[in-house]
Write an enzyme that holds these catalytic residues in place. Sequence first.
Site, PDB file in Angstrom:
ATOM      1  N   GLY A   1       1.057  -1.428  -0.042  1.00  0.00           N
ATOM      2  CA  GLY A   1      -0.186   0.077  -0.381  1.00  0.00           C
ATOM      3  C   GLY A   1       1.528   0.964  -0.468  1.00  0.00           C
ATOM      4  O   GLY A   1      -0.085   2.614   0.355  1.00  0.00           O
TER       5      GLY A   1
ATOM      6  N   ASN B   1       1.814   2.679  -2.169  1.00  0.00           N
ATOM      7  CA  ASN B   1       1.636   3.916  -3.817  1.00  0.00           C
ATOM      8  C   ASN B   1       0.032   4.960  -3.020  1.00  0.00           C
ATOM      9  O   ASN B   1      -0.458   5.372  -3.760  1.00  0.00           O
ATOM     10  CB  ASN B   1       1.261   3.348  -4.911  1.00  0.00           C
ATOM     11  CG  ASN B   1       2.996   3.428  -6.185  1.00  0.00           C
ATOM     12  OD1 ASN B   1       2.666   4.572  -5.186  1.00  0.00           O
ATOM     13  ND2 ASN B   1       2.852   1.933  -6.144  1.00  0.00           N
TER      14      ASN B   1
ATOM     15  N   LYS C   1     -16.221 -14.926 -11.231  1.00  0.00           N
ATOM     16  CA  LYS C   1     -15.661 -13.540 -11.345  1.00  0.00           C
ATOM     17  C   LYS C   1     -16.241 -12.628 -11.010  1.00  0.00           C
ATOM     18  O   LYS C   1     -15.984 -11.365 -10.453  1.00  0.00           O
ATOM     19  CB  LYS C   1     -13.689 -14.042 -12.299  1.00  0.00           C
ATOM     20  CG  LYS C   1     -13.199 -12.207 -12.028  1.00  0.00           C
ATOM     21  CD  LYS C   1     -11.865 -12.705 -12.945  1.00  0.00           C
ATOM     22  CE  LYS C   1     -10.547 -11.428 -13.244  1.00  0.00           C
ATOM     23  NZ  LYS C   1      -9.587 -11.452 -13.045  1.00  0.00           N
TER      24      LYS C   1
ATOM     25  N   ARG D   1      -4.452  -9.020  -9.461  1.00  0.00           N
ATOM     26  CA  ARG D   1      -5.375  -9.295 -10.303  1.00  0.00           C
ATOM     27  C   ARG D   1      -5.636  -8.307 -11.436  1.00  0.00           C
ATOM     28  O   ARG D   1      -5.211  -6.971 -11.727  1.00  0.00           O
ATOM     29  CB  ARG D   1      -7.013  -9.122  -8.895  1.00  0.00           C
ATOM     30  CG  ARG D   1      -6.954 -10.057  -7.893  1.00  0.00           C
ATOM     31  CD  ARG D   1      -7.494 -10.387  -7.230  1.00  0.00           C
ATOM     32  NE  ARG D   1      -7.582 -10.987  -6.068  1.00  0.00           N
ATOM     33  CZ  ARG D   1      -7.525 -12.655  -6.441  1.00  0.00           C
ATOM     34  NH1 ARG D   1      -7.348 -12.955  -7.226  1.00  0.00           N
ATOM     35  NH2 ARG D   1      -6.665 -13.189  -5.242  1.00  0.00           N
TER      36      ARG D   1
ATOM     37  N   ILE E   1      -8.482  -7.144 -14.519  1.00  0.00           N
ATOM     38  CA  ILE E   1      -9.137  -6.716 -14.340  1.00  0.00           C
ATOM     39  C   ILE E   1     -10.106  -7.693 -15.932  1.00  0.00           C
ATOM     40  O   ILE E   1      -9.477  -7.954 -16.650  1.00  0.00           O
ATOM     41  CB  ILE E   1      -9.596  -5.270 -14.069  1.00  0.00           C
ATOM     42  CG1 ILE E   1      -9.003  -4.406 -13.242  1.00  0.00           C
ATOM     43  CG2 ILE E   1     -10.963  -4.527 -14.536  1.00  0.00           C
ATOM     44  CD1 ILE E   1      -9.487  -5.009 -12.656  1.00  0.00           C
TER      45      ILE E   1
ATOM     46  N   ASN F   1      -3.444   2.153 -13.859  1.00  0.00           N
ATOM     47  CA  ASN F   1      -1.992   1.016 -13.276  1.00  0.00           C
ATOM     48  C   ASN F   1      -0.971   1.752 -13.185  1.00  0.00           C
ATOM     49  O   ASN F   1      -0.398   2.676 -14.098  1.00  0.00           O
ATOM     50  CB  ASN F   1      -2.594  -0.474 -13.842  1.00  0.00           C
ATOM     51  CG  ASN F   1      -1.319  -0.751 -12.856  1.00  0.00           C
ATOM     52  OD1 ASN F   1      -1.875  -1.704 -11.955  1.00  0.00           O
ATOM     53  ND2 ASN F   1      -0.729  -2.290 -13.246  1.00  0.00           N
TER      54      ASN F   1
ATOM     55  N   HIS G   1       3.166   0.579 -13.118  1.00  0.00           N
ATOM     56  CA  HIS G   1       3.599  -0.456 -13.508  1.00  0.00           C
ATOM     57  C   HIS G   1       5.276  -0.420 -13.318  1.00  0.00           C
ATOM     58  O   HIS G   1       5.261   0.299 -13.888  1.00  0.00           O
ATOM     59  CB  HIS G   1       3.065  -1.072 -14.298  1.00  0.00           C
ATOM     60  CG  HIS G   1       4.615  -2.421 -14.610  1.00  0.00           C
ATOM     61  ND1 HIS G   1       4.178  -3.615 -13.905  1.00  0.00           N
ATOM     62  CD2 HIS G   1       5.197  -2.993 -15.865  1.00  0.00           C
ATOM     63  CE1 HIS G   1       5.050  -5.068 -14.287  1.00  0.00           C
ATOM     64  NE2 HIS G   1       5.778  -4.149 -15.307  1.00  0.00           N
TER      65      HIS G   1
END
Length: 192
Positions: free
Chosen positions: A12, A14, A66, A92, A94, A108, A110
Amino acid sequence: MVKIAVFASGNGGNFQSIVEKSKEDKYINYSVELLIVDKKNSYAEKRAKNLGIPCYIVIPKEFSTKENYEKKIIEILNENEIRLIALAGYMRIISSTLLKAYENKIVNIHPAYLPNYPGKDGIGDAFKAGAKETGVTIHYVDEGVDSGEIIYQEKLKIKDGWNIEKLEEEIHKIEHRIYPAILNELSKKIKD
Protein backbone atom coordinates in the site's frame (compact mmCIF):
# COMPACT_ATOMS: atom_id res chain seq x y z
CA MET A 1 -13.46 16.99 -6.75
CA VAL A 2 -13.28 13.60 -8.47
CA LYS A 3 -13.89 10.68 -6.14
CA ILE A 4 -11.39 7.88 -6.64
CA ALA A 5 -10.95 4.38 -5.26
CA VAL A 6 -7.59 2.71 -4.89
CA PHE A 7 -7.21 -1.07 -5.22
CA ALA A 8 -4.25 -2.81 -3.56
CA SER A 9 -3.16 -6.32 -2.63
CA GLY A 10 -0.16 -5.82 -0.39
CA ASN A 11 1.99 -3.07 1.05
CA GLY A 12 0.00 0.00 0.00
CA GLY A 13 2.92 2.43 -0.40
CA ASN A 14 1.47 4.01 -3.54
CA PHE A 15 -1.96 4.16 -1.90
CA GLN A 16 -0.47 6.13 0.99
CA SER A 17 1.36 8.56 -1.31
CA ILE A 18 -1.85 9.17 -3.30
CA VAL A 19 -3.81 9.91 -0.11
CA GLU A 20 -1.13 12.07 1.49
CA LYS A 21 -0.70 14.19 -1.64
CA SER A 22 -4.46 14.76 -1.83
CA LYS A 23 -4.48 16.00 1.77
CA GLU A 24 -1.44 18.29 1.56
CA ASP A 25 -1.90 19.90 -1.87
CA LYS A 26 -4.80 22.33 -2.27
CA TYR A 27 -4.53 22.01 -6.08
CA ILE A 28 -5.33 18.31 -6.14
CA ASN A 29 -8.57 17.57 -8.03
CA TYR A 30 -9.29 14.16 -6.52
CA SER A 31 -10.26 12.74 -3.17
CA VAL A 32 -9.53 9.15 -2.17
CA GLU A 33 -12.85 7.82 -0.93
CA LEU A 34 -11.93 4.21 -0.27
CA LEU A 35 -9.46 1.39 -0.57
CA ILE A 36 -10.39 -2.06 -1.86
CA VAL A 37 -8.10 -4.95 -0.92
CA ASP A 38 -8.37 -8.57 -1.98
CA LYS A 39 -6.55 -10.09 1.02
CA LYS A 40 -7.19 -9.98 4.74
CA ASN A 41 -4.56 -8.36 6.96
CA SER A 42 -2.62 -6.67 4.17
CA TYR A 43 -0.39 -3.78 5.17
CA ALA A 44 -2.45 -1.56 2.85
CA GLU A 45 -5.44 -2.22 5.13
CA LYS A 46 -3.43 -0.93 8.12
CA ARG A 47 -2.38 2.14 6.15
CA ALA A 48 -6.03 2.88 5.32
CA LYS A 49 -6.96 2.73 8.99
CA ASN A 50 -4.09 5.07 9.92
CA LEU A 51 -5.07 7.50 7.14
CA GLY A 52 -8.78 7.44 8.00
CA ILE A 53 -9.79 5.98 4.63
CA PRO A 54 -12.58 3.37 4.55
CA CYS A 55 -11.25 -0.05 3.53
CA TYR A 56 -13.34 -2.76 1.92
CA ILE A 57 -11.95 -6.29 2.00
CA VAL A 58 -13.42 -8.20 -0.94
CA ILE A 59 -12.02 -11.73 -1.13
CA PRO A 60 -12.31 -13.42 -4.55
CA LYS A 61 -12.61 -16.92 -3.07
CA GLU A 62 -15.81 -15.88 -1.32
CA PHE A 63 -17.57 -15.55 -4.70
CA SER A 64 -18.66 -18.29 -7.08
CA THR A 65 -17.32 -16.46 -10.14
CA LYS A 66 -15.00 -13.60 -11.04
CA GLU A 67 -18.03 -11.82 -12.49
CA ASN A 68 -19.82 -11.96 -9.12
CA TYR A 69 -16.66 -10.78 -7.36
CA GLU A 70 -16.40 -7.76 -9.65
CA LYS A 71 -20.14 -7.04 -9.41
CA LYS A 72 -19.71 -6.73 -5.64
CA ILE A 73 -16.86 -4.28 -6.20
CA ILE A 74 -18.99 -2.27 -8.66
CA GLU A 75 -21.76 -2.12 -6.06
CA ILE A 76 -19.31 -0.62 -3.52
CA LEU A 77 -17.95 1.83 -6.11
CA ASN A 78 -21.46 2.96 -7.13
CA GLU A 79 -22.54 3.45 -3.50
CA ASN A 80 -19.55 5.76 -3.05
CA GLU A 81 -19.96 7.61 -6.39
CA ILE A 82 -16.47 6.60 -7.56
CA ARG A 83 -15.45 8.05 -10.93
CA LEU A 84 -11.83 6.85 -11.25
CA ILE A 85 -10.02 3.70 -10.08
CA ALA A 86 -6.29 3.63 -9.36
CA LEU A 87 -4.67 0.20 -9.16
CA ALA A 88 -1.68 0.32 -6.84
CA GLY A 89 -0.13 -3.09 -6.42
CA TYR A 90 -3.43 -4.84 -7.10
CA MET A 91 -2.35 -8.29 -8.22
CA ARG A 92 -5.46 -9.35 -10.15
CA ILE A 93 -6.41 -9.21 -13.80
CA ILE A 94 -9.48 -7.01 -14.27
CA SER A 95 -12.18 -8.69 -16.39
CA SER A 96 -14.77 -7.24 -18.76
CA THR A 97 -17.35 -6.89 -15.96
CA LEU A 98 -15.41 -4.12 -14.22
CA LEU A 99 -13.78 -2.81 -17.40
CA LYS A 100 -17.17 -2.13 -19.01
CA ALA A 101 -18.51 -0.43 -15.90
CA TYR A 102 -15.46 1.87 -15.72
CA GLU A 103 -14.35 2.14 -19.32
CA ASN A 104 -11.18 4.26 -19.59
CA LYS A 105 -11.50 5.05 -15.89
CA ILE A 106 -9.15 2.39 -14.49
CA VAL A 107 -5.43 3.13 -14.37
CA ASN A 108 -2.49 1.09 -13.17
CA ILE A 109 1.07 1.87 -12.16
CA HIS A 110 3.67 -0.67 -13.20
CA PRO A 111 7.26 -0.74 -11.87
CA ALA A 112 8.96 -1.11 -15.27
CA TYR A 113 9.27 0.77 -18.54
CA LEU A 114 6.67 -1.09 -20.58
CA PRO A 115 6.53 -2.98 -22.86
CA ASN A 116 9.60 -4.37 -21.05
CA TYR A 117 9.03 -6.54 -17.98
CA PRO A 118 5.23 -6.78 -17.74
CA GLY A 119 3.65 -8.94 -15.07
CA LYS A 120 3.83 -9.33 -11.34
CA ASP A 121 7.57 -8.73 -10.78
CA GLY A 122 8.67 -5.92 -13.09
CA ILE A 123 11.46 -4.80 -10.75
CA GLY A 124 12.81 -8.31 -10.14
CA ASP A 125 12.59 -9.23 -13.81
CA ALA A 126 14.58 -6.14 -14.86
CA PHE A 127 17.17 -6.81 -12.16
CA LYS A 128 17.57 -10.51 -13.05
CA ALA A 129 17.93 -9.60 -16.73
CA GLY A 130 20.81 -7.25 -15.93
CA ALA A 131 18.96 -4.32 -17.52
CA LYS A 132 20.85 -1.03 -17.70
CA GLU A 133 17.61 0.90 -17.38
CA THR A 134 14.00 0.36 -16.41
CA GLY A 135 11.39 2.78 -15.13
CA VAL A 136 7.77 3.28 -14.22
CA THR A 137 4.69 3.22 -16.44
CA ILE A 138 1.18 4.47 -15.77
CA HIS A 139 -1.36 3.03 -18.18
CA TYR A 140 -5.05 2.43 -18.73
CA VAL A 141 -6.17 -1.06 -17.84
CA ASP A 142 -7.45 -3.48 -20.47
CA GLU A 143 -8.02 -7.24 -20.36
CA GLY A 144 -4.34 -8.02 -20.91
CA VAL A 145 -1.40 -7.96 -18.52
CA ASP A 146 0.08 -4.45 -18.44
CA SER A 147 -0.95 -3.98 -22.06
CA GLY A 148 -3.29 -0.97 -21.92
CA GLU A 149 -2.69 2.42 -23.51
CA ILE A 150 0.26 4.18 -21.89
CA ILE A 151 -0.52 7.47 -20.13
CA TYR A 152 2.94 8.35 -18.80
CA GLN A 153 6.39 6.77 -18.47
CA GLU A 154 9.62 7.72 -16.77
CA LYS A 155 12.97 5.98 -17.22
CA LEU A 156 15.47 5.09 -14.53
CA LYS A 157 19.11 4.25 -15.22
CA ILE A 158 20.27 1.32 -13.10
CA LYS A 159 23.64 2.20 -11.61
CA ASP A 160 26.47 -0.30 -11.24
CA GLY A 161 26.52 -1.84 -7.80
CA TRP A 162 22.81 -1.45 -7.08
CA ASN A 163 21.21 -4.44 -5.40
CA ILE A 164 17.53 -5.32 -5.78
CA GLU A 165 16.61 -3.36 -2.64
CA LYS A 166 18.23 -0.18 -3.99
CA LEU A 167 16.44 -0.61 -7.32
CA GLU A 168 13.10 -1.08 -5.51
CA GLU A 169 13.76 2.04 -3.43
CA GLU A 170 14.51 4.16 -6.51
CA ILE A 171 11.46 2.82 -8.41
CA HIS A 172 9.21 3.58 -5.43
CA LYS A 173 10.52 7.16 -5.24
CA ILE A 174 9.45 7.70 -8.85
CA GLU A 175 6.08 5.99 -8.32
CA HIS A 176 5.23 8.05 -5.24
CA ARG A 177 6.08 11.27 -7.07
CA ILE A 178 4.37 10.65 -10.40
CA TYR A 179 1.22 8.65 -9.55
CA PRO A 180 -0.54 11.43 -7.58
CA ALA A 181 0.40 13.96 -10.30
CA ILE A 182 -0.98 11.81 -13.12
CA LEU A 183 -4.15 10.99 -11.17
CA ASN A 184 -4.58 14.73 -10.66
CA GLU A 185 -4.28 15.39 -14.41
CA LEU A 186 -6.76 12.60 -15.21
CA SER A 187 -9.17 13.99 -12.58
CA LYS A 188 -9.06 17.42 -14.23
CA LYS A 189 -10.18 15.83 -17.51
CA ILE A 190 -13.03 13.95 -15.81
CA LYS A 191 -14.26 17.11 -14.10
CA ASP A 192 -14.49 19.04 -17.37
